[in-house]
Enzyme design. Structure first.
Site, PDB file in Angstrom:
ATOM      1  N   THR A   1       4.829   4.612  -2.834  1.00 16.44           N
ATOM      2  CA  THR A   1       4.197   5.486  -1.833  1.00 16.44           C
ATOM      3  C   THR A   1       4.717   5.253  -0.426  1.00 16.44           C
ATOM      4  OG1 THR A   1       2.400   3.892  -1.545  1.00 16.44           O
ATOM      5  CG2 THR A   1       2.027   5.671  -3.132  1.00 16.44           C
TER       6      THR A   1
ATOM      7  N   PHE B   1      10.197   0.527   0.804  1.00 15.42           N
ATOM      8  CA  PHE B   1      11.301   0.314  -0.138  1.00 15.42           C
ATOM      9  C   PHE B   1      11.117   1.157  -1.399  1.00 15.42           C
ATOM     10  CE2 PHE B   1      11.810  -4.503   1.095  1.00 15.42           C
ATOM     11  CZ  PHE B   1      11.947  -4.142   2.422  1.00 15.42           C
TER      12      PHE B   1
ATOM     13  N   TYR C   1       1.933 -16.008   1.765  1.00 21.34           N
ATOM     14  CA  TYR C   1       2.902 -14.937   1.476  1.00 21.34           C
ATOM     15  C   TYR C   1       4.215 -15.541   0.970  1.00 21.34           C
ATOM     16  CZ  TYR C   1       6.216 -11.149   1.916  1.00 21.34           C
ATOM     17  OH  TYR C   1       7.203 -10.231   1.637  1.00 21.34           O
TER      18      TYR C   1
HETATM   19  P1  NDP Z   1       5.234  -1.153   2.386  1.00 19.64           P
HETATM   20  O1  NDP Z   1       3.927  -1.638   2.923  1.00 19.64           O
HETATM   21  O2  NDP Z   1       5.937  -0.073   3.129  1.00 19.64           O
HETATM   22  O3  NDP Z   1       5.053  -0.680   0.882  1.00 19.64           O
HETATM   23  C1  NDP Z   1       4.333  -1.456  -0.025  1.00 19.64           C
HETATM   24  C2  NDP Z   1       4.085  -0.663  -1.294  1.00 19.64           C
HETATM   25  O4  NDP Z   1       3.340  -1.506  -2.188  1.00 19.64           O
HETATM   26  C3  NDP Z   1       3.278   0.587  -1.048  1.00 19.64           C
HETATM   27  O5  NDP Z   1       3.816   1.639  -1.819  1.00 19.64           O
HETATM   28  C4  NDP Z   1       1.884   0.229  -1.574  1.00 19.64           C
HETATM   29  O6  NDP Z   1       1.268   1.367  -2.146  1.00 19.64           O
HETATM   30  C5  NDP Z   1       2.236  -0.775  -2.665  1.00 19.64           C
HETATM   31  N1  NDP Z   1       1.086  -1.641  -2.974  1.00 19.64           N
HETATM   32  C6  NDP Z   1       0.531  -2.597  -2.196  1.00 19.64           C
HETATM   33  N2  NDP Z   1      -0.546  -3.127  -2.825  1.00 19.64           N
HETATM   34  C7  NDP Z   1      -0.644  -2.483  -4.035  1.00 19.64           C
HETATM   35  C8  NDP Z   1      -1.535  -2.577  -5.120  1.00 19.64           C
HETATM   36  N3  NDP Z   1      -2.581  -3.424  -5.146  1.00 19.64           N
HETATM   37  N4  NDP Z   1      -1.340  -1.767  -6.198  1.00 19.64           N
HETATM   38  C9  NDP Z   1      -0.305  -0.901  -6.188  1.00 19.64           C
HETATM   39  N5  NDP Z   1       0.585  -0.759  -5.195  1.00 19.64           N
HETATM   40  C10 NDP Z   1       0.394  -1.545  -4.123  1.00 19.64           C
HETATM   41  O7  NDP Z   1       6.143  -2.459   2.262  1.00 19.64           O
HETATM   42  P2  NDP Z   1       7.723  -2.647   1.945  1.00 19.64           P
HETATM   43  O8  NDP Z   1       8.268  -1.436   1.342  1.00 19.64           O
HETATM   44  O9  NDP Z   1       8.339  -3.192   3.158  1.00 19.64           O
HETATM   45  O10 NDP Z   1       7.655  -3.831   0.885  1.00 19.64           O
HETATM   46  C11 NDP Z   1       7.963  -3.662  -0.486  1.00 19.64           C
HETATM   47  C12 NDP Z   1       8.160  -5.032  -1.106  1.00 19.64           C
HETATM   48  O11 NDP Z   1       9.218  -5.710  -0.446  1.00 19.64           O
HETATM   49  C13 NDP Z   1       6.954  -5.959  -1.018  1.00 19.64           C
HETATM   50  O12 NDP Z   1       6.882  -6.708  -2.216  1.00 19.64           O
HETATM   51  C14 NDP Z   1       7.292  -6.865   0.169  1.00 19.64           C
HETATM   52  O13 NDP Z   1       6.667  -8.107   0.063  1.00 19.64           O
HETATM   53  C15 NDP Z   1       8.794  -6.986   0.007  1.00 19.64           C
HETATM   54  N6  NDP Z   1       9.539  -7.318   1.213  1.00 19.64           N
HETATM   55  C16 NDP Z   1       9.404  -6.596   2.371  1.00 19.64           C
HETATM   56  C17 NDP Z   1      10.161  -6.939   3.488  1.00 19.64           C
HETATM   57  C18 NDP Z   1      10.042  -6.237   4.798  1.00 19.64           C
HETATM   58  O14 NDP Z   1      10.395  -6.826   5.848  1.00 19.64           O
HETATM   59  N7  NDP Z   1       9.592  -4.992   4.845  1.00 19.64           N
HETATM   60  C19 NDP Z   1      11.148  -8.015   3.432  1.00 19.64           C
HETATM   61  C20 NDP Z   1      11.166  -8.740   2.185  1.00 19.64           C
HETATM   62  C21 NDP Z   1      10.419  -8.367   1.119  1.00 19.64           C
HETATM   63  P3  NDP Z   1      -0.272   1.781  -1.970  1.00 19.64           P
HETATM   64  O15 NDP Z   1      -0.751   1.226  -0.659  1.00 19.64           O
HETATM   65  O16 NDP Z   1      -0.260   3.273  -2.028  1.00 19.64           O
HETATM   66  O17 NDP Z   1      -0.966   1.176  -3.144  1.00 19.64           O
HETATM   67  C1  8X3 Z   2       9.215 -10.059   4.587  1.00 23.78           C
HETATM   68  C2  8X3 Z   2      10.223 -10.809   5.408  1.00 23.78           C
HETATM   69  O1  8X3 Z   2      10.508 -12.635   7.174  1.00 23.78           O
HETATM   70  O2  8X3 Z   2       8.606 -11.115   7.409  1.00 23.78           O
HETATM   71  O3  8X3 Z   2       9.143 -10.575   3.317  1.00 23.78           O
HETATM   72  O4  8X3 Z   2       8.589 -12.805   5.710  1.00 23.78           O
HETATM   73  S1  8X3 Z   2       9.422 -11.886   6.448  1.00 23.78           S
END
Ligand code: NDP
Ligand code: 8X3
Length: 250
Positions: free
Chosen positions: A10, A13, A148
């Site tokens: 949604t 990534f 985290y």
């Molecule tokens: P966003 O917050 O943009 O997206 C997170 C997604 O996860 C949303 O689609 C949300 O959907 C879904 N989500 C969260 N909780 C639930 C749940 N309980 N059930 C189902 N879906 C869920 O974050 P990112 O796209 O940035 O992050 C994606 C992944 O990458 C995560 O695992 C994050 O930890 C990891 N990551 C992100 C980084 C960053 O700097 N952005 C760097 C490194 C890793 P909805 O709310 O509709 O349920």
């Molecule tokens: C997200 C990257 O550096 O904010 O996983 O933890 S950081």
């Protein structure tokens, strides 16, 4: 072309991954809690995108998902465990236990349960690929990273162990561990403050969700005998910060 399940499609990534993979000719099942976002993606991507409202912390619904998919979508060849979140940047002693539990339920238990739900059919076909989003926070400690980072360290070791258990099969397993990445809702969710979230990226040239989608696409393009165990990726403007020492004045 494969049927690919992307959790957390949604936003951020997951959304970028779904868009890219559909454009490359795959059929993508996108999950998340926000039905309106999934419906919008369906309108944008058409029949090659199947929206499925799913909270990854709902164990019953996760376990039932493989059988509740429409018949022609049940053969999931690639699982992308992307749904996840960070909550808070406070030190451990200042953090909320509820936030810790939500991160563990989503990033650890959610990943384990979704993987467990789709693994049997991959084993049966001796074919499949599981890609999970870790983070540099799982390797490098930073102040406020506490639970985290620990959930992402779990992800990294879970995926390494999974690959070890899968030795002898043709099922692949990879972790993508990004650093600073803008253009998603990650910091809005973590900081619960849109201005503070925007400030995280001020003066930087961070990774983008499209960079992550490109990495997924590259992994899927590799020949079937190649397994990339893990990819750690950072923007050029970021590097590990080193160790800290607390010095007392005389
Ligand atoms: P966003 O917050 O943009 O997206 C997170 C997604 O996860 C949303 O689609 C949300 O959907 C879904 N989500 C969260 N909780 C639930 C749940 N309980 N059930 C189902 N879906 C869920 O974050 P990112 O796209 O940035 O992050 C994606 C992944 O990458 C995560 O695992 C994050 O930890 C990891 N990551 C992100 C980084 C960053 O700097 N952005 C760097 C490194 C890793 P909805 O709310 O509709 O349920
Ligand atoms: C997200 C990257 O550096 O904010 O996983 O933890 S950081």
């Amino acid at each position: 072309m494969a049927v690919i399940l992307v959790t957390g499609a949604t936003a951020g990534f997951g959304r970028a991954i779904a868009v890219r993979l559909v454009k490359e000719g795959h059929r993508v099942i996108g999950t998340g809690r926000r039905a309106d976002r999934l419906d919008a993606l369906r309108r944008e991507l058409g029949d090659a995108f199947l929206p499925q409202v799913l909270d990854v912390t709902d164990a019953g619904k996760v376990a039932a998902l493989p059988e509740t998919l429409p018949a022609d979508w049940r053969k999931v060849e690639v699982l992308i465990n992307n749904a996840g979140l960070a909550l808070g940047v406070g030190k451990a002693q200042d953090s909320k236990l509820e936030d810790w539990k939500t991160m563990i339920d989503t990033n650890v238990t959610g990943v384990v349960e979704v993987t467990r739900a789709f693994l049997p059919q991959m084993i049966e076909r001796n074919h499949g690929y599981i890609i999970t989003l870790g983070s540099i926070a799982g390797t490098y400690p930073y102040v406020g990273g506490n639970v985290y980072g620990a959930t992402k360290a779990f992800v990294a070791q879970f995926m390494r162990n999974l690959r070890t258990d899968l030795l002898g099969t043709r099922i692949r397993a990879s972790t993508i561990e990004p650093g600073l990445c803008g253009g998603s809702e990650f910091s809005n969710v973590r900081l619960r403050d849109n201005q503070k979230a925007a400030d995280v990226y001020k003066g930087t040239d961070p990774l983008t969700p499209e960079d992550i989608a490109g990495t997924v696409s590259w992994l899927l393009s590799l020949p079937p005998h190649v397994n990339i165990n893990a990819i750690e990726m950072m923007p050029v403007c970021q590097a590990a910060g080193g160790l800290a020492v607390d010095r007392k004045s005389d």
